[in-house]
Design an enzyme around this catalytic site. Structure first.
Site, PDB file in Angstrom:
ATOM      1  N   HIS A  62      -7.145 -29.623  -6.159  1.00 52.23           N
ATOM      2  CA  HIS A  62      -5.920 -28.977  -5.698  1.00 52.23           C
ATOM      3  C   HIS A  62      -5.253 -28.363  -6.936  1.00 52.23           C
ATOM      4  O   HIS A  62      -5.100 -29.045  -7.959  1.00 52.23           O
ATOM      5  CB  HIS A  62      -4.952 -29.995  -5.109  1.00 52.23           C
ATOM      6  N   HIS A  84     -10.906 -28.133   3.696  1.00 54.80           N
ATOM      7  CA  HIS A  84      -9.725 -28.765   3.095  1.00 54.80           C
ATOM      8  C   HIS A  84      -9.009 -29.554   4.189  1.00 54.80           C
ATOM      9  O   HIS A  84      -8.127 -29.040   4.870  1.00 54.80           O
ATOM     10  CB  HIS A  84      -8.817 -27.685   2.477  1.00 54.80           C
ATOM     11  N   GLU A 106      -0.583 -25.150  -5.731  1.00 60.36           N
ATOM     12  CA  GLU A 106       0.125 -25.342  -4.453  1.00 60.36           C
ATOM     13  C   GLU A 106       1.616 -25.335  -4.797  1.00 60.36           C
ATOM     14  O   GLU A 106       2.316 -24.377  -4.497  1.00 60.36           O
ATOM     15  CB  GLU A 106      -0.294 -26.669  -3.799  1.00 60.36           C
ATOM     16  N   ASP A 140      -5.515 -28.975   6.144  1.00 62.33           N
ATOM     17  CA  ASP A 140      -4.914 -29.909   5.183  1.00 62.33           C
ATOM     18  C   ASP A 140      -4.656 -31.269   5.845  1.00 62.33           C
ATOM     19  O   ASP A 140      -5.522 -32.145   5.781  1.00 62.33           O
ATOM     20  CB  ASP A 140      -3.617 -29.314   4.596  1.00 62.33           C
ATOM     21  N   ASP A 141      -3.480 -31.447   6.448  1.00 62.37           N
ATOM     22  CA  ASP A 141      -3.097 -32.714   7.097  1.00 62.37           C
ATOM     23  C   ASP A 141      -2.556 -32.381   8.483  1.00 62.37           C
ATOM     24  O   ASP A 141      -1.334 -32.364   8.693  1.00 62.37           O
ATOM     25  CB  ASP A 141      -2.016 -33.414   6.261  1.00 62.37           C
ATOM     26  N   HIS A 170      -7.713 -33.587   4.749  1.00 60.51           N
ATOM     27  CA  HIS A 170      -7.585 -34.979   4.307  1.00 60.51           C
ATOM     28  C   HIS A 170      -7.706 -35.833   5.561  1.00 60.51           C
ATOM     29  O   HIS A 170      -6.845 -35.743   6.447  1.00 60.51           O
ATOM     30  CB  HIS A 170      -6.232 -35.206   3.639  1.00 60.51           C
TER      31      HIS A 170
HETATM   32  N1  HPA Z   1      -1.437 -31.659  -1.611  1.00 56.20           N
HETATM   33  C1  HPA Z   1      -1.608 -32.680  -2.442  1.00 56.20           C
HETATM   34  N2  HPA Z   1      -2.006 -33.873  -2.034  1.00 56.20           N
HETATM   35  C2  HPA Z   1      -2.263 -34.059  -0.746  1.00 56.20           C
HETATM   36  C3  HPA Z   1      -2.107 -33.034   0.156  1.00 56.20           C
HETATM   37  C4  HPA Z   1      -1.677 -31.767  -0.301  1.00 56.20           C
HETATM   38  O1  HPA Z   1      -1.492 -30.783   0.432  1.00 56.20           O
HETATM   39  N3  HPA Z   1      -2.432 -33.557   1.363  1.00 56.20           N
HETATM   40  C5  HPA Z   1      -2.799 -34.836   1.182  1.00 56.20           C
HETATM   41  N4  HPA Z   1      -2.690 -35.148  -0.104  1.00 56.20           N
HETATM   42 ZN    ZN Z   2      -4.658 -30.943   0.487  1.00 58.35          ZN
END
Ligand code: HPA
Ligand code: ZN
Length: 335
Positions: free
Chosen positions: A196, A16, A199, A277-278, A18
Site C-alpha cells: 500500500h 486488493h 493512499e 478493499d474492505d 482484505h
Molecule cells: N489501507 C491500509 N490498511 C488497510 C486498508 C487500507 O485501505 N484496509 C485494511 N487495512
Molecule cells: Zn487496502
C-alpha cells in the site's frame, strides 16, 4: 451507460481485498454468538451506523475490533466463503486476497487456524464456483520490522500457501523503507511483493515502495497524480495500481466520486484496476465500485473493459491462465 448487470457479467480479477474487511455485520454477530463474545453494539444496524470514518486511522480502529470475533478455523472459512460467493455474483474469476496475520496472532490465534480456514474456502471456491485465488500476507506497518520478521518466521511452514507479501495499516509516518530488509527476506523465499502506498501518504512513498521494497504492484497509489515524473514511470513500466474508489471516498481521500482521479490515470495510460478493499466497511463490493465510477465519472463500456483487462494483466497468475482469462473477457465483450 453500463448498468450493474453488465458490470457483474464482466469477467474480472480482484487484487486488493482484505479478507477481514469483508466481514459483514450479520456474520460478525453470528460469530460473536458462536464464540460467546459480547460486541459493543446492540444490533447489526448499530454496527453499520458506526461505519462513519474521518480518515484511515478511524477505520482501522473499528476494523481491528471487528476482527476479534474470528477465533476458529471454521470462522475464517465462513468469512472467506461468504466473500467468494459475493465475488461470484460480481463476475470475479480470480482473486488475490490480503490477510493480516498479526491481527490474529496478537490475540493468541495460531497461524494454522486462519491459514487452514482460508485455504479450505479457496479450495471450495475453485471446485464449486470456478474462482481461482491466492493469498497475500500483509505486514502491519504501524508495528516494527522486527515484528514483521517474527511473523515471517511463524509463516515459514505455510509459505507454500502464500503467493506474495504486502504492507498495510496506518501509512503516514510508516514509510515503505521501514520494511526493506523483511521484504528482501520474503523475496528470497520466492514471495512476490506489493505494498500500500500513496493512499494517505505522499507520492514519495510510491517511489520508495518501488525502490526499497521492489513492489511489483502499488495498492491504492492515487497520490501518484501529484508527481508527473512518477506518472510517466508508472505508465512506461505499466506498474499496476490497485485502486479502491469507494474506500477512497469513505476514508476522505477524495471528497466525492466525481473528484476521483481513476479516469484521469486510465487516460494517462496507467495500468489501473478497480477493487473493493474492505467491502463490508466501505459500502460495496467490486461491481459496486465499477458502477460508482461509471456513474460519477461517465466511464463507458470500453473504459470499464480496459479496467478488467488491466486486472488480469496485473495479476500474479501464470501466462497460460492469464491468456485464458483475457480470452474470456474478449468473448464477453463480443456478445
Ligand atoms: N489501507 C491500509 N490498511 C488497510 C486498508 C487500507 O485501505 N484496509 C485494511 N487495512
Ligand atoms: Zn487496502
Amino acid at each position: 451507460m453500463p448498468n450493474l448487470a453488465w458490470i457483474q457479467g464482466l469477467p474480472k480479477a480482484e487484487l486488493h481485498l482484505h479478507i477481514e474487511g469483508s466481514l459483514e455485520p450479520e456474520l460478525m454477530f453470528e460469530l460473536a454468538k458462536r464464540n460467546k463474545l459480547t460486541l459493543p453494539y446492540e444490533n447489526v444496524e448499530a454496527v453499520r451506523n458506526a461505519y462513519q470514518f474521518d480518515n484511515l486511522q478511524s477505520f482501522l480502529d473499528i476494523y481491528y475490533a471487528g476482527a476479534s470475533v474470528l477465533i476458529t478455523e471454521q470462522d475464517f472459512f465462513d468469512l472467506a466463503w461468504a466473500y467468494f460467493q459475493k465475488a461470484k455474483t460480481d463476475g470475479v474469476i480470480h482473486c488475490e486476497l490480503f490477510f493480516d496475520p498479526q491481527t490474529h496472532t496478537a490475540r493468541g490465534i495460531a497461524f494454522a487456524t486462519f491459514i487452514n480456514g482460508l485455504v479450505a474456502a479457496q479450495n471450495k471456491a475453485q471446485d464449486e464456483l470456478g474462482i481461482s485465488s491466492s493469498l497475500i500476507m500483509c505486514f502491519l506497518r504501524h508495528l516494527s520490522q522486527e515484528e514483521a520478521f517474527a511473523t515471517l518466521a511463524i509463516a515459514k511452514p505455510y509459505v507454500g500457501y502464500i503467493n506474495a507479501v504486502g504492507l498495510d495499516s496506518a501509512e503516514l509516518g510508516h514509510p515503505p523503507e521501514k520494511f526493506k530488509e523483511v521484504f528482501s527476506a520474503c523475496r528470497e523465499l520466492g514471495l512476490r511483493c506489493v505494498a500500500h502506498a500513496g493512499e494517505e501518504g505522499p507520492a514519495q512513498y510510491i517511489w520508495n515502495a518501488l525502490q526499497y521494497l521492489e513492489a511489483e504492484r502499488i495498492d491504492h497509489g492515487v497520490r501518484a497524480i501529484d508527481d508527473p515524473a512518477l506518472m510517466r514511470l508508472l505508465a512506461r513500466h505499466q506498474v499496476p495500481l490497485t485502486v479502491c474508489p469507494l474506500s477512497n471516498i469513505k476514508l476522505r481521500v477524495f471528497d466525492s466520486m466525481a473528484q476521483h482521479n481513476i479516469k484521469t490515470m486510465l487516460e494517462a495510460g496507467l495500468c489501473v484496476t478497480i477493487n473493493a478493499d474492505d467491502p463490508s466497511y466501505f459500502g460495496g463490493y467490486v461491481a459496486d465500485n465499477y458502477l460508482a465510477c461509471a456513474e460519477a465519472l461517465q466511464m463507458n463500456k470500453q473504459q470499464l473493459a480496459q479496467l478488467a483487462r488491466n486486472s488480469f494483466e496485473a495479476s500474479f497468475v501464470g501466462r497460460v491462465q492469464r491468456e485464458e482469462m483475457l480470452k474470456r473477457l474478449e468473448r464477453y465483450l463480443a456478445l
